[in-house]
Design a protein around this motif. Structure first.
Motif, short mmCIF file in Angstrom:
data_model
loop_
_atom_site.label_atom_id
_atom_site.label_comp_id
_atom_site.label_asym_id
_atom_site.label_seq_id
_atom_site.Cartn_x
_atom_site.Cartn_y
_atom_site.Cartn_z
N PHE A 1 -39.90 40.37 -15.26
CA PHE A 1 -40.40 39.58 -16.36
C PHE A 1 -39.39 39.32 -17.34
N GLN B 1 -52.04 40.28 -15.43
CA GLN B 1 -52.28 41.57 -14.99
C GLN B 1 -53.04 41.78 -13.81
N ARG C 1 -51.43 42.30 -10.41
CA ARG C 1 -50.48 43.40 -10.20
C ARG C 1 -51.07 44.50 -9.17
N GLN D 1 -47.87 37.08 -19.11
CA GLN D 1 -47.73 38.38 -18.58
C GLN D 1 -48.81 39.25 -18.68
N PHE E 1 -48.94 43.18 -6.19
CA PHE E 1 -47.49 43.03 -6.35
C PHE E 1 -47.08 44.15 -7.13
N TYR F 1 -42.66 38.35 -8.93
CA TYR F 1 -43.57 39.08 -8.49
C TYR F 1 -43.34 39.25 -6.91
N SER F 2 -43.40 40.82 -6.56
CA SER F 2 -43.05 40.94 -5.11
C SER F 2 -43.72 42.09 -4.32
N LYS F 3 -44.01 42.02 -3.01
CA LYS F 3 -44.54 42.94 -2.30
C LYS F 3 -43.43 43.99 -1.87
N ALA G 1 -40.78 34.88 -14.28
CA ALA G 1 -41.11 36.08 -13.61
C ALA G 1 -41.06 35.89 -12.13
N TYR H 1 -44.13 45.34 -7.53
CA TYR H 1 -42.75 45.04 -7.87
C TYR H 1 -42.62 43.90 -8.98
N LEU H 2 -42.17 43.92 -9.94
CA LEU H 2 -42.13 42.67 -10.85
C LEU H 2 -41.01 42.79 -11.71
#
Length: 304
Positions: free
Chosen positions: A139, A128, A131, A124, A134, A153-155, A151, A136-137
């Motif tokens: 975790f 970093q 980030r 995590q 992305f 991660y998303s756009k 986890a 939106y996350l």
């Protein structure tokens, strides 16, 4: 002669995987069996022994029937949807500390959605730098059991996002609804238990069964991501995940084995992306070695 007989028995034993752990373990090595069957085939051909040539051919044919269809083109769509996105999965290995390799790979592939398996506190913090890609996350990790973390991660915004314990109260699964160009779909990131004992096989199977029952309750298309700790040749995979109507994104792109990276001769495909019929797989491929015991996978999808 004993060798090709044993090879034939192991090839057949895989179909009995529902009945015993050892049978199921034999189902995962279809590529290795097919390659191994060529050796006695050549040997007995040179020695002109028809009976053993036939047995070698039967062994080869059994395994090729399980391998070749994965290279056939998948279902076609009339047109390519404008809702295209790139999805990636990487089991980074909780003990791996090669953060820079993963960061470099992510920046190069630039996925819209990224599932990280075995994500612990170190990962995590180590990830970093990505980030900025992305916003939106989700975790979820555990201090006591670092190998179970996951986890997403998303756009795209993660709506209705939750951490659920589907079929296993100790292993988290991330479930989130996403929207792209007014088209909603679900992303599910999961990591069933490794099947390293009879009891853990039953735990894995229960988790897969629970996920298979959960997916049909979702009305929108689904993308299931993760290290599922099973190959598509396992009877458990066929009987359980077949109930979901999801398609393995490997279809048309080949076997693409992902584990273990340290021994390419024994590699098998256990990292997966399964998608609903409304989702077209434009491309699937393996990613670079990021220092883990798993290779990542990358998929370009179109949601119709």
């Amino acid at each position: 002669m004993a060798g090709v007989t044993l090879l034939l028995l192991m090839s057949l034993a895989g179909y009995l995987g529902r009945f015993h752990l050892l049978f199921e373990l034999t189902s995962h090595f279809r590529v290795q069996y097919a390659i191994a069957a060529l050796i006695p085939l050549i040997y007995f051909t040179l020695r002109r022994q028809p009976r053993w040539i036939a047995i070698s051919l039967i062994c080869l044919a059994i395994n090729l029937m399980e391998i070749v269809p994965w290279y056939f083109p998948q279902q076609s769509f009339d047109s390519v949807s404008s809702n295209t996105l790139r999805v990636a999965v990487s089991n980074v290995n909780a003990k791996n500390r090669n953060f820079d390799a993963v960061i470099s790979w992510v920046r190069e592939e630039n996925p819209d959605i990224l599932a990280i398996v075995e994500a612990n506190q170190a990962w995590q913090e180590g990830l970093q730098p990505i980030r900025d890609r992305f916003p939106y996350l989700m975790f979820e990790t555990s201090q006591d059991r670092p190998g179970i973390g996951i986890a997403l991660y998303s756009k795209l915004p993660l709506n209705n996002a939750s951490v659920q314990f589907i079929g296993n109260e100790k292993r988290p699964t991330i479930v989130a609804k996403l929207t792209q160009n007014n088209r909603e779909f679900w992303a599910i990131a999961t990591h069933p238990t490794p099947p390293i004992s009879k009891w853990l096989v039953s735990v894995r199977n229960r988790q897969l069964e629970a996920i298979a029952k959960f997916i049909p309750t979702l009305s929108e298309p689904v993308i299931l991501l993760g290290d599922l700790n099973i190959t598509m040749w396992s009877p458990i995979y066929k009987n359980t995940l077949g109930k979901t109507r999801l398609r393995n994104s490997r279809r048309g792109f080949g076997i693409l084995p992902t584990w273990p990276t340290r021994n390419p001769y024994l590699q098998i495909p256990i990292d997966h992306c399964l998608v609903s019929p409304e989702i077209q797989v434009l491309q699937m491929r393996r990613g670079l070695n990021v220092g883990s015991d798993h290779l990542p996978i990358v998929m370009d999808l179109a949601i119709h």
